[in-house]
Design an enzyme around this catalytic site. Structure first.
Site: not given
Length: 512
Positions: A60, A313
């Protein structure tokens, strides 16, 4: 790069934006590591993109940095604001702090303390508001207008998408011979960014989107032809638990994604374990979604001999979630089958049942005396292949045992297995013992052959936790006068044991 009203950006626009984004002012080039064990197991070369190695332990940071770095001096002075319960919050706080920009993150009241403290440690101010993400987001939008802050969306913005696309550039530089890339989907920013860039440079590489079944907002949108709201969203893989795909991310995914697959929680747990076993990474559930999809896709499409990459992720895991992950991963790998079996309540029936299982490894065994005719047992059995389960059922049925397959029964897996027990319907003289069983083949049979035919076993619970010793709790119908002889048999057995009959919790819930 500013998205104009009613103007759709092209793939070339996104390629340029990704190349020009300032993500590497704070983000790092993360390694692409080969997973040797799983590669050998599924007969493909499997590579993991380690986004857990970012300073905020998540991809992110890329999208947040790309957008925040593009702000004008005037916008920077106003500060930024975001709504998030996790990784996006940390990315915004970290990026803003590095650029000397004030950041305010609105997080739901239910957000775990570890995530709140992480945002603060990266320099962000935190406002806890609302019962869920939607309420927190509404508050953030309201404050953005009041305080003239710049709202940093988690996924549905061209700059955020372009920032996430930098992962694809690294993948191509690290291994240009990839055949497929598996990408997790929440709001779609990562999937859109990776897919649009890959298709501009090497369109032959397939990009496969992966979603949890209980939060598959992209699949729902693809089926409907436009973004739709899910009725409910599962929160186990909270990093990808999004109710509605973004408008721009959907447009790009619809155009550039090659295929999509969904996975359940057990399959995600199995992937978490695979990542730990292979590269010693401890992924959060959403971080393992792509690997879960890769494994399932390979099996469904009989793929072999290819170079496959997936994106880990994030690794912002609540430590206590590992208990659930550990419990469910064997089911996710289809390596454990669960059954409810009825056996007659008579001498030797317990031993006979275990002998029928032969050399199979029992992972769990719950038994409690009920009445003089029959007893129900809950048993877990380790299996090597999924079709082995059917063979076990056939063997048990042929031997006269009524059997029910509980392997896919969510209530059985989540609750029943821990609640089996209760007090017997009639008063019996019992002695309760705890044992340490060596985790070796034949340990249970040795126990039953030594003790089971001499004294009636009235309760039995065993669960393998993957350690050197299995913990067992068992009760026997023994009068006090038989205690001495029974102890001699226990010593001959050679297992560690302790009399637990006076334990207060057992007296409350399991024994008379």
């Amino acid at each position: 790069m500013v998205k104009q009203e009613n103007t759709q950006l092209t793939g070339a626009d996104y390629l340029k934006a990704t190349l020009c984004s300032a993500v590497y002012d704070v983000a790092e080039v993360t390694p692409l590591e080969k997973m040797e064990k799983i590669s050998a197991r599924i007969h493909n070369q499997v590579f993991v993109k380690r986004e857990d190695r970012q300073l905020v332990h998540s991809f992110k940071i890329r999208g947040a940095q790309a957008m925040i770095a593009s702000l004008s001096e005037e916008e920077r002075k106003c500060g930024v604001i975001a709504a998030s319960a996790g990784n996006h919050a940390q990315g915004v706080a970290f990026s803003a702090s590095k650029l000397g920009i004030n950041s305010l993150i609105v997080m739901p009241l239910t957000t775990a303390d570890i995530k709140v403290e992480a945002v603060k440690s990266f320099g962000g101010e935190v406002l806890l508001y609302g019962a869920n993400f939607d309420e927190a987001k509404a508050k953030a939008m309201e404050l953005a207008k009041e305080q003239k802050r710049i709202f940093i969306p988690p996924f549905d913005h061209p700059l955020v998408i372009a920032g996430q696309g930098s992962i694809a550039m690294e993948l191509l530089q690290q291994n240009a011979k990839l055949d497929r890339i598996f990408v997790p989907v929440g709001g779609g920013g990562l999937a859109a960014g990776v897919a649009v860039l890959i298709k501009q440079i090497m369109p032959s590489i397939k990009v496969i989107a992966v979603e949890p079944k209980d939060s598959a907002c992209l699949k729902a949108a693809l089926d409907a032809g436009h973004p739709v709201d899910l009725d409910r969203v599962g929160l186990f893989a909270e990093g990808v638990a999004v109710k509605r795909i973004g408008d721009e991310t959907f447009r790009l995914c619809q155009q550039y994604i090659d295929d999509i697959i969904t996975v359940d929680s057990d399959e995600i747990c199995a992937a978490v374990k695979d990542l730990f076993d292979d590269v010693r990474a401890i992924a959060e559930p959403s971080g393992a979604v792509a690997l879960a999809g890769l494994k399932k896709y390979v099996e469904q499409h009989n793929i072999s001999g290819e170079n496959l990459a997936h994106i880990l992720s994030g690794a912002n895991l609540n430590f206590h979630n590992l208990r659930y992950v550990s419990e469910r991963c064997e089911l996710g790998e289809k390596r454990e089958a669960l059954f409810a079996v009825t056996i007659p309540e008579k001498k030797g029936s317990f031993l006979k049942f275990c002998q029928l299982l032969g050399g199979r490894s029992v992972t769990e065994f719950n038994y409690r005396y009920h009445n003089d005719k029959s007893a129900y047992i809950f048993v877990g059995i380790k299996i090597a292949q999924s079709n082995e389960k059917d063979g076990i059922m056939q063997e048990l049925t042929a031997a006269g045992y009524p059997v029910v397959d509980l392997t896919e029964d969510e209530m059985a897996k989540l609750h029943v297995r821990y609640m089996i027990g209760g007090k017997p319907c009639k008063s019996i003289q019992e002695q309760v013992y705890s044992f340490e069983f060596p985790e070796s083949q034949g340990a249970l049979l040795k126990f039953l052959q030594t003790l089971g035919t001499n004294w009636n076993i009235s309760m039995f619970h065993y669960r393998s936790h993957g350690t050197d010793y299995g913990r067992v709790l068992a009760a026997f119908e023994i009068s006090e006068s038989d205690n001495s002889e029974f102890d001699q048999h226990l010593k001959a057995l050679g297992y560690g044991f302790h009399n637990e009959t006076q334990n207060p919790s057992l007296k409350l819930f399991l024994i008379n």
